[in-house]
Design an enzyme around this catalytic site. Structure first.
Site, mmCIF file in Angstrom:
data_model
loop_
_atom_site.group_PDB
_atom_site.id
_atom_site.type_symbol
_atom_site.label_atom_id
_atom_site.label_comp_id
_atom_site.label_asym_id
_atom_site.label_seq_id
_atom_site.Cartn_x
_atom_site.Cartn_y
_atom_site.Cartn_z
ATOM 1 N N LYS A 180 0.818 -1.204 0.000
ATOM 2 C CA LYS A 180 0.000 0.000 0.000
ATOM 3 C C LYS A 180 0.861 1.266 0.000
ATOM 4 O O LYS A 180 0.425 2.313 -0.474
ATOM 5 C CB LYS A 180 -0.931 0.017 1.221
ATOM 6 C CG LYS A 180 -1.827 -1.204 1.385
ATOM 7 C CD LYS A 180 -2.797 -1.375 0.247
ATOM 8 C CE LYS A 180 -3.969 -2.299 0.552
ATOM 9 N NZ LYS A 180 -3.602 -3.728 0.661
HETATM 10 C C1 LIG Z 1 -4.318 -4.922 0.380
HETATM 11 C C2 LIG Z 1 -3.503 -6.166 0.349
HETATM 12 C C3 LIG Z 1 -3.758 -7.181 -0.582
HETATM 13 C C4 LIG Z 1 -4.910 -7.123 -1.540
HETATM 14 O O1 LIG Z 1 -4.738 -6.116 -2.518
HETATM 15 P P1 LIG Z 1 -5.994 -5.581 -3.346
HETATM 16 O O2 LIG Z 1 -5.465 -4.471 -4.159
HETATM 17 O O3 LIG Z 1 -6.999 -5.130 -2.336
HETATM 18 O O4 LIG Z 1 -6.496 -6.726 -4.152
HETATM 19 C C5 LIG Z 1 -2.905 -8.277 -0.605
HETATM 20 N N1 LIG Z 1 -1.876 -8.384 0.261
HETATM 21 C C6 LIG Z 1 -1.612 -7.420 1.178
HETATM 22 C C7 LIG Z 1 -0.485 -7.625 2.107
HETATM 23 C C8 LIG Z 1 -2.414 -6.283 1.246
HETATM 24 O O5 LIG Z 1 -2.137 -5.336 2.155
#
Ligand SMILES: *Cc1c(COP(=O)(O)O)cnc(C)c1O
Length: 497
Positions: free
Chosen positions: A113
């Site tokens: 993120k």
């Molecule tokens: C948010 C997240 C995901 C999923 O990603 P999306 O874009 O919501 O599909 C997978 N792994 C981790 C560690 C995340 O923080």
């Protein structure tokens, strides 16, 4: 010179500039903003190879955010991808067990993120300046665990903003929770809810699109924006690292120019994998996009049958950031698969809302399956995968990345496809010490998450990331909780409106 605008998936006459779409987050009728066209890569990979992460980012942003000047974008990029990341490469691709792990967790909060949320505050600020907005921007965020902290970090003490995060109290790892409730910054608010991510995201989307609430906010000189991947300001920055990873493989002579690759993405809200799909549409030679789910396998069923059905038990798993039954960004893919037809999208989304399911037509299903393969990993498979790769390659992966790897193994067995494959490695194992250490040896199930940080470091011979050094000793600054139907009330209290 072309000009890209952002159109609502539910109404083709709602068209915004990128700064409007970034500030607004979601369209007023509940649709998501999508670019009016996907620009093409107009440089060869052998040219792109000369660019570093920031330069690739600038190259991609210029193509999508066409109303921003070069200077504005360069300023955003420079502020985002600096020494907040623990490596100047920003997102390294490492080869282990004949696969390529695209490590997206070198940012300040140890999850992918950060790749988008370190730039989003700058994109929002620039957008406000361009539009002469004087209202204070309130960033409303629902999190399944990682978005919350990354957004808090990005917006903490940013002038003229407040950030409010709702997280499922019982649905995140101990370390994820500790990261959020110890967040500093005078403008940060963190609230645990008694529901799950879907509850939080639904409320937040509803509040966003309420005309009445918008008026009240306006009267008090506030405006909402979103840090969730429904915001186009989140999505475009995520395209960058797929292109970057490809050119890194080229640079390392692992592939030749224009060689096809597969990409595996552990998926929840469908944001990260959608960015990979956009990269493919830009011209990145991607063969299959492999969508990996945990036991909340609604996307697995959808991609295999064309039926999306959320009417099932919500499971709390060891890969909590993927515990989602309503994948928002799928709406953007459906829009493309329907040849940009808002009527189809309205029908499908109305059906999802009223009856919890929908079915796409055969034409859309075919296009879906041409581009995507879907699988899921059980909890047991996830534990085993972490164990196996550590034994075989001395490489520790987090449970989300393990879900992806496990699904890839199934894919390989089923198809015998030998195309070289990148796995999106979405979080550091240090965020999930208990699960990861338990996978290696059952004896660790008795220890707590915090003491296992040291144990993990010693066993794997890796350095404890600064982000979680002494995290258990930090003061708890946020202890507010609320019921899932009190989200709006809680926001009103915080904003004193
Ligand atoms: C948010 C997240 C995901 C999923 O990603 P999306 O874009 O919501 O599909 C997978 N792994 C981790 C560690 C995340 O923080």
């Amino acid at each position: 010179m072309y000009n890209i605008k952002y159109v609502s998936t539910r109404n083709n006459s709602i068209i915004k500039s990128c700064e409007e779409a970034i500030i607004q987050g979601i369209s007023e009728n509940g649709g998501l903003f999508v670019p009016t066209q996907i620009p093409k890569l107009d440089k060869s990979f052998n040219e792109l190879i000369k660019l570093n992460y920031k330069e690739i980012a600038l190259y991609v942003f210029k193509k999508f955010y066409t109303s921003f000047s070069n200077k504005e974008l360069k300023n955003c990029v420079d502020k985002a991808y600096d020494n907040k990341f623990d490596t100047p490469i920003i997102a390294p691709t490492v080869k282990k067990s004949n696969l390529y792990f695209l490590e997206l967790f070198h940012g300040p909060t140890l999850a992918f993120k950060d790749m988008a949320l370190s730039i989003l505050p700058h994109l929002i600020k620039t957008s406000c300046n361009k539009m002469n907005i004087n209202e204070e921007i309130v960033i409303l965020t629902a999190t399944s665990g990682d978005t919350g902290k990354a957004a808090l970090e990005g917006f903490s003490d940013v002038d003229n903003t407040k950030i409010i995060v709702f997280y499922p109290e019982k649905g995140v790892s101990k370390i994820q929770k500790q990261q959020m409730i110890t967040q500093k910054g005078n403008n940060t608010y963190v609230i645990g809810i008694d529901g799950n991510f879907d509850d939080a995201q639904n409320s937040v989307k509803e509040i966003f699109t309420s005309k009445k609430y918008k008026k009240i906010l306006y009267k008090h000189n506030y405006m909402f924006s979103s840090a969730n991947s429904i915001n186009i300001g989140r999505l475009i920055p995520q395209i960058v690292y797929y292109i970057y990873s490809y050119i890194n493989l080229l640079k390392d002579k692992e592939i030749v120019e224009n060689e096809m690759i597969n990409v595996v993405v552990p998926t929840g809200n469908f944001g990260n994998i959608l960015a990979a799909y956009y990269a493919k549409q830009m011209g990145l030679p991607i063969n299959k996009l492999i969508c990996a789910s945990n036991e909340n396998n609604v996307l697995y069923d959808f991609i295999n049958t064309g039926v999306y059905d959320k009417r099932r038990e919500f499971k709390t798993t060891i890969s909590p950031s993927m515990d989602i039954l309503i994948s928002s960004n799928l709406e953007r893919l459906l829009y493309t698969l329907s040849n940009n037809d808002p009527k189809t999208i309205n029908t499908l989304m109305t059906s999802l809302k009223s009856s919890g399911h929908y079915k796409v037509n055969n034409n859309m299903k075919k296009k879906l399956q041409d581009n995507f393969y879907a699988g899921y990993a059980t909890e047991k498979q996830t534990y085993e995968t972490i164990n196996t790769i550590f034994k075989n390659a001395n490489y520790l992966i987090d449970p989300h990345t393990a879900v992806a790897y496990s699904v890839y193994k199934d894919y390989k067995k089923e198809t015998n496809d030998t195309t070289k494959t990148i796995i999106a490695s979405t979080a550091s194992p240090y965020k999930f010490t208990k699960t990861v250490m338990k996978s290696l040896n059952k004896k660790y199930s008795k220890c707590n998450d915090f003491e296992l940080i040291n144990t993990m470091s010693k066993l794997s011979n890796t350095k404890i990331p600064n982000a979680i050094l002494d995290i258990d000793k930090k003061s708890i600054l946020h202890d507010t909780t609320c019921k899932k139907d009190e989200i709006k009330l809680t926001i009103s209290k915080i904003l004193k409106i």
